[in-house]
Every structure is written in C-alpha cells, then in structure tokens.
Design a protein around this motif. Structure first.
Motif, mmCIF file in Angstrom:
data_model
loop_
_atom_site.group_PDB
_atom_site.id
_atom_site.type_symbol
_atom_site.label_atom_id
_atom_site.label_comp_id
_atom_site.label_asym_id
_atom_site.label_seq_id
_atom_site.Cartn_x
_atom_site.Cartn_y
_atom_site.Cartn_z
ATOM 1 N N ILE A 62 -37.197 -57.102 -83.252
ATOM 2 C CA ILE A 62 -38.309 -58.030 -83.030
ATOM 3 C C ILE A 62 -37.849 -59.196 -82.163
ATOM 4 C CG2 ILE A 62 -39.891 -59.642 -84.174
ATOM 5 C CD1 ILE A 62 -39.871 -57.639 -86.566
ATOM 6 N N ALA A 63 -36.682 -59.765 -82.495
ATOM 7 C CA ALA A 63 -36.149 -60.883 -81.711
ATOM 8 C C ALA A 63 -35.920 -60.461 -80.260
ATOM 9 C CB ALA A 63 -34.850 -61.393 -82.332
ATOM 10 N N LYS A 64 -35.351 -59.279 -80.083
ATOM 11 C CA LYS A 64 -35.068 -58.789 -78.725
ATOM 12 C C LYS A 64 -36.369 -58.621 -77.938
ATOM 13 C CE LYS A 64 -32.690 -55.119 -76.247
ATOM 14 N NZ LYS A 64 -31.896 -53.903 -76.376
ATOM 15 N N ARG A 65 -37.366 -58.016 -78.562
ATOM 16 C CA ARG A 65 -38.648 -57.812 -77.876
ATOM 17 C C ARG A 65 -39.299 -59.141 -77.515
ATOM 18 N NH1 ARG A 65 -42.348 -53.023 -77.421
ATOM 19 N NH2 ARG A 65 -44.099 -53.971 -76.369
ATOM 20 N N ALA A 66 -39.129 -60.162 -78.375
ATOM 21 C CA ALA A 66 -39.711 -61.486 -78.116
ATOM 22 C C ALA A 66 -38.909 -62.279 -77.087
ATOM 23 C CB ALA A 66 -39.811 -62.278 -79.419
ATOM 24 N N GLY A 67 -37.709 -61.810 -76.778
ATOM 25 C CA GLY A 67 -36.876 -62.508 -75.798
ATOM 26 C C GLY A 67 -36.179 -63.737 -76.352
ATOM 27 N N VAL A 68 -35.906 -63.708 -77.660
ATOM 28 C CA VAL A 68 -35.207 -64.831 -78.296
ATOM 29 C C VAL A 68 -34.040 -64.277 -79.105
ATOM 30 C CG1 VAL A 68 -37.321 -66.211 -78.445
ATOM 31 C CG2 VAL A 68 -36.615 -64.833 -80.403
ATOM 32 N N GLY A 69 -33.137 -65.165 -79.483
ATOM 33 C CA GLY A 69 -32.014 -64.763 -80.318
ATOM 34 C C GLY A 69 -32.435 -64.616 -81.775
ATOM 35 N N GLN A 70 -31.605 -63.920 -82.545
ATOM 36 C CA GLN A 70 -31.912 -63.748 -83.965
ATOM 37 C C GLN A 70 -31.926 -65.078 -84.707
ATOM 38 O OE1 GLN A 70 -29.638 -59.943 -84.911
ATOM 39 N NE2 GLN A 70 -30.842 -60.303 -86.760
ATOM 40 N N GLY A 71 -31.138 -66.022 -84.260
ATOM 41 C CA GLY A 71 -31.147 -67.333 -84.890
ATOM 42 C C GLY A 71 -32.511 -67.997 -84.794
ATOM 43 N N VAL A 72 -33.176 -67.818 -83.655
ATOM 44 C CA VAL A 72 -34.525 -68.370 -83.480
ATOM 45 C C VAL A 72 -35.483 -67.689 -84.443
ATOM 46 C CG1 VAL A 72 -36.453 -68.608 -81.854
ATOM 47 C CG2 VAL A 72 -34.112 -69.041 -81.082
ATOM 48 N N LEU A 73 -35.347 -66.377 -84.589
ATOM 49 C CA LEU A 73 -36.209 -65.656 -85.530
ATOM 50 C C LEU A 73 -36.033 -66.217 -86.938
ATOM 51 C CD1 LEU A 73 -37.102 -61.984 -85.763
ATOM 52 C CD2 LEU A 73 -36.164 -63.064 -87.764
ATOM 53 N N TYR A 74 -34.793 -66.368 -87.375
ATOM 54 C CA TYR A 74 -34.538 -66.859 -88.740
ATOM 55 C C TYR A 74 -34.936 -68.321 -88.915
ATOM 56 C CZ TYR A 74 -32.372 -62.500 -90.072
ATOM 57 O OH TYR A 74 -32.154 -61.182 -90.370
ATOM 58 N N ARG A 75 -34.985 -69.072 -87.838
ATOM 59 C CA ARG A 75 -35.449 -70.460 -87.930
ATOM 60 C C ARG A 75 -36.937 -70.496 -88.297
ATOM 61 N NH1 ARG A 75 -34.151 -72.517 -82.727
ATOM 62 N NH2 ARG A 75 -32.065 -71.928 -83.294
ATOM 63 N N HIS A 76 -37.685 -69.513 -87.817
ATOM 64 C CA HIS A 76 -39.125 -69.455 -88.085
ATOM 65 C C HIS A 76 -39.456 -68.627 -89.325
ATOM 66 C CE1 HIS A 76 -40.435 -71.487 -84.445
ATOM 67 N NE2 HIS A 76 -39.473 -70.851 -83.822
ATOM 68 N N PHE A 77 -38.669 -67.588 -89.565
ATOM 69 C CA PHE A 77 -38.957 -66.650 -90.654
ATOM 70 C C PHE A 77 -37.678 -66.380 -91.434
ATOM 71 C CE2 PHE A 77 -41.722 -65.584 -87.017
ATOM 72 C CZ PHE A 77 -42.941 -65.929 -87.577
ATOM 73 N N PRO A 78 -37.582 -66.876 -92.654
ATOM 74 C CA PRO A 78 -36.333 -66.741 -93.410
ATOM 75 C C PRO A 78 -35.995 -65.311 -93.824
ATOM 76 C CG PRO A 78 -38.039 -67.731 -94.770
ATOM 77 C CD PRO A 78 -38.594 -67.632 -93.385
ATOM 78 N N ASP A 79 -37.012 -64.431 -93.863
ATOM 79 C CA ASP A 79 -36.743 -63.058 -94.276
ATOM 80 C C ASP A 79 -37.823 -62.127 -93.724
ATOM 81 O OD1 ASP A 79 -39.000 -63.467 -95.900
ATOM 82 O OD2 ASP A 79 -37.784 -63.896 -97.668
ATOM 83 N N ARG A 80 -37.646 -60.843 -93.971
ATOM 84 C CA ARG A 80 -38.564 -59.813 -93.482
ATOM 85 C C ARG A 80 -39.985 -60.048 -93.984
ATOM 86 N NH1 ARG A 80 -37.810 -55.133 -91.355
ATOM 87 N NH2 ARG A 80 -35.583 -55.157 -91.791
ATOM 88 N N ALA A 81 -40.125 -60.420 -95.248
ATOM 89 C CA ALA A 81 -41.451 -60.637 -95.828
ATOM 90 C C ALA A 81 -42.210 -61.717 -95.071
ATOM 91 C CB ALA A 81 -41.336 -61.000 -97.300
ATOM 92 N N ALA A 82 -41.532 -62.761 -94.651
ATOM 93 C CA ALA A 82 -42.192 -63.855 -93.924
ATOM 94 C C ALA A 82 -42.737 -63.374 -92.582
ATOM 95 C CB ALA A 82 -41.223 -65.021 -93.727
ATOM 96 N N VAL A 83 -42.016 -62.477 -91.924
ATOM 97 C CA VAL A 83 -42.493 -61.927 -90.651
ATOM 98 C C VAL A 83 -43.729 -61.061 -90.896
ATOM 99 C CG1 VAL A 83 -41.918 -60.531 -88.626
ATOM 100 C CG2 VAL A 83 -40.148 -61.928 -89.695
ATOM 101 N N VAL A 84 -43.649 -60.196 -91.904
ATOM 102 C CA VAL A 84 -44.770 -59.303 -92.228
ATOM 103 C C VAL A 84 -46.023 -60.123 -92.527
ATOM 104 C CG1 VAL A 84 -45.635 -57.632 -93.928
ATOM 105 C CG2 VAL A 84 -43.309 -57.411 -93.023
ATOM 106 N N ILE A 85 -45.871 -61.148 -93.357
ATOM 107 C CA ILE A 85 -47.018 -61.977 -93.732
ATOM 108 C C ILE A 85 -47.612 -62.666 -92.513
ATOM 109 C CG2 ILE A 85 -47.699 -64.055 -94.997
ATOM 110 C CD1 ILE A 85 -45.781 -63.078 -97.223
ATOM 111 N N ALA A 86 -46.768 -63.200 -91.634
ATOM 112 C CA ALA A 86 -47.267 -63.886 -90.437
ATOM 113 C C ALA A 86 -48.075 -62.945 -89.553
ATOM 114 C CB ALA A 86 -46.106 -64.481 -89.648
ATOM 115 N N VAL A 87 -47.611 -61.723 -89.411
ATOM 116 C CA VAL A 87 -48.306 -60.755 -88.557
ATOM 117 C C VAL A 87 -49.633 -60.332 -89.177
ATOM 118 C CG1 VAL A 87 -48.177 -58.415 -87.615
ATOM 119 C CG2 VAL A 87 -46.201 -59.923 -87.457
ATOM 120 N N LEU A 88 -49.620 -60.051 -90.463
ATOM 121 C CA LEU A 88 -50.803 -59.486 -91.112
ATOM 122 C C LEU A 88 -51.816 -60.530 -91.550
ATOM 123 C CD1 LEU A 88 -48.963 -56.741 -93.127
ATOM 124 C CD2 LEU A 88 -50.094 -56.549 -90.913
#
Length: 197
Positions: free
Chosen positions: A47-73
């Motif tokens: 997901i981070a790669k597709r968004a063009g950001v580092g994994q650290g940026v992903l974890y800054r916004h979403f602490p875990d997988r569940a947070a990403v799922v909830i944001a999308v849905l």
C-alpha cells in the motif's frame, strides 16, 4: 563544508500539514485499489509503495492493518448512512446505494460478510462494527411485511448472498449479477448509484 544553494536555485517548499493530508489521502486511495485487486490481507508495504510514500509515513497515519481497513471502508458505510438519513429514503433506494458499493469495492463486500460473532472467512474483526452500521441504516427503512423482514437475520443474510453473487470482470457485469440475485430473492432495488448522484 556544506554547500549552500545559490539564490536562483529553488528549494522544495515544506508543505507541513498539507503534505500529511495528501499522504493520508494517497494511502487510502492506494489501499482501496489494492484491496479491490488482492483482498484485505495484502502487505502494508504494498500500500505504501503504491501511494508513493515510505512505510514510516503509512504507520504515522495508520498504526495497524485494522486502521487502514477502517479508513478505506468508512466511506462506503458513510454513504449508506447518509442515504438512510436523506429525505424520502426507502429500502429500495438504500439497496440501490448498497448495491453500487457492492459492485465497486471487493473489500466492502468482505465487510458485508462479517457477523456479530467476529471473524468470518478472513474478515477482520474491525469489519464487524462497520457491518452493524450498514445493517442499522438499512433496517431503519425496512417495512413490516417486506421479504427481508420475515426473520431477524434475513436482511443481512440476503445482503451477504447478493455480495456473494457480485463477481465478474467489469462493474457493469457485477451489477447485472447483483440485480439478478436481488430479483431471485424477490426484492425490489432502486437505481444502482452512489448516494447524491
């Protein structure tokens, strides 16, 4: 010795909070596409790669997988809730909005297979509250005597059955299959479109 830029050389602007909002939006958009293609269990690094950001940026916004799922849905569920709260809302129109989201998002289909007992067929626990919100929004407009009101579980079993029929290479094909499933269940569905269009 560090070299200072010459006055005519432009430095990239520090966008501060705007970059954060843009990165979060890019992550949610990337996750939506990847979840549709590969399901909810893809590596977060993809997901981070597709968004063009580092994994650290992903974890800054979403602490875990569940947070990403909830944001999308969350967007899918909010659309159904908004449609439920709109003037003139009825079950047929709500099922049209629901069906549009079913045909657009494979990840959302997984949410609709969540049950109150928790995980089911790879559906994360975080999907259960989202599924309950969808059920509340629909049930609010379910009239007595409607085919989906005969027994308490009928509504969400029917939604899950239609979700199971939503398959195919194009959105139009998936929509035809979903409408055929509703028809087989004896349920009228309003126009298949997102709320507000």
């Amino acid at each position: 010795m560090t070299q200072r830029p010459l006055p005519h050389e432009r430095q990239p602007a520090n966008e501060g909070p705007r970059a954060g909002a843009r990165n979060r939006a890019a992550l949610v958009a990337a996750a939506r596409v990847i979840y549709a293609e590969q399901g909810l269990n893809v590596p977060l690094s993809a997901i981070a790669k597709r968004a063009g950001v580092g994994q650290g940026v992903l974890y800054r916004h979403f602490p875990d997988r569940a947070a990403v799922v909830i944001a999308v849905l969350e967007e899918n569920v909010c659309q159904i809730e908004l449609a439920s709260a709109a003037d003139g809302a009825d079950i047929a129109r709500l099922l049209g909005v629901l069906t549009w989201h079913q045909t657009e998002s494979a990840a959302f289909v997984s949410v609709l297979h969540a049950d109150g007992a928790g995980r089911r067929s790879g559906v994360p626990d975080c999907a259960v509250p989202l599924s309950r919100r969808v059920e509340r929004a629909l049930r609010k407009h379910l009239p007595a005597g409607h085919p989906l009101a005969a027994r308490p579980d009928d509504l969400m079993i029917a939604v899950a059955m239609v979700s199971g029929a939503v398959a195919g290479p194009t959105r139009e094909h998936r929509e035809r299959r979903a409408l055929a499933a509703w028809r087989l269940l004896g349920v009228d569905v309003g126009p298949v479109r997102p709320f507000g269009r």
